[in-house]
Design a protein around this motif. Structure first.
Motif, PDB file in Angstrom:
ATOM      1  N   ARG A 197       0.484  -8.895   7.460  1.00 51.05           N
ATOM      2  CA  ARG A 197      -0.072  -9.821   8.155  1.00 51.05           C
ATOM      3  C   ARG A 197      -0.098 -11.137   7.307  1.00 51.05           C
ATOM      4  N   ILE A 198       0.309 -12.393   7.643  1.00 56.54           N
ATOM      5  CA  ILE A 198       0.536 -13.671   7.071  1.00 56.54           C
ATOM      6  C   ILE A 198      -0.915 -14.286   7.264  1.00 56.54           C
ATOM      7  N   GLY A 209      -4.602  -4.106  12.059  1.00 56.21           N
ATOM      8  CA  GLY A 209      -4.736  -3.883  10.585  1.00 56.21           C
ATOM      9  C   GLY A 209      -3.773  -5.031   9.804  1.00 56.21           C
ATOM     10  N   GLN A 210      -4.122  -5.051   8.663  1.00 58.30           N
ATOM     11  CA  GLN A 210      -3.291  -6.072   7.684  1.00 58.30           C
ATOM     12  C   GLN A 210      -2.029  -5.575   7.358  1.00 58.30           C
TER      13      GLN A 210
END
Length: 138
Positions: A134-135, A30-31
């Motif tokens: 998340r980058i 996921g993010q």
């Protein structure tokens, strides 16, 4: 309730959770994720309660991944029982969580919803956590 279908041994030693996590410290699905900051055992009921809180806040949109599984049987002897006579019966199942471990991941919802749902999920767990994202663009 989550627990293994089959185990090699019925009961396990307590053990110690030392050092940081060996793996599972990066977001894979996921993010946004919920990362453990301290070592502890998280039992199956806590995991389920956190999952419910997260999915309810997300209004069943997006997707949730649970990255830990309660595979350690935790035994307890009944109250007011004398010493000896063997190890107690399995009372609940737990997952050993080391610092740095990603426990939950979510995707498919806006950042505000994601952070709020992970915050509510974290309240159900017995470990201190932080929300990681998340980058993009690396």
């Amino acid at each position: 309730m989550m627990q293994p279908k089959k185990t090699k041994f019925r009961r396990a030693h307590k053990g110690r959770i030392k050092g940081n996590t060996k793996g599972g410290s990066a977001l894979n699905f996921g993010q946004f994720g919920l990362k453990a900051l301290e070592p502890n055992r998280v039992n199956a009921r806590e995991i389920e309660a956190a999952r419910r809180a997260i999915t309810r806040e997300m209004k069943r949109q997006g997707r949730v991944w649970i990255r830990i599984f309660p595979d350690v049987p935790v035994s307890q002897k009944p109250v007011e029982v004398r010493m000896g006579k063997g190890k107690g019966a399995v009372e609940f199942w737990a997952a050993r969580v080391a610092p740095g471990r990603i426990m939950f991941e979510i995707d498919g919802v806006p950042e505000t919803v994601a952070r709020e749902s992970l915050r509510l999920g974290a309240a159900k767990l017995s470990v201190r956590t932080k929300i990681v994202a998340r980058i993009e663009g690396l």
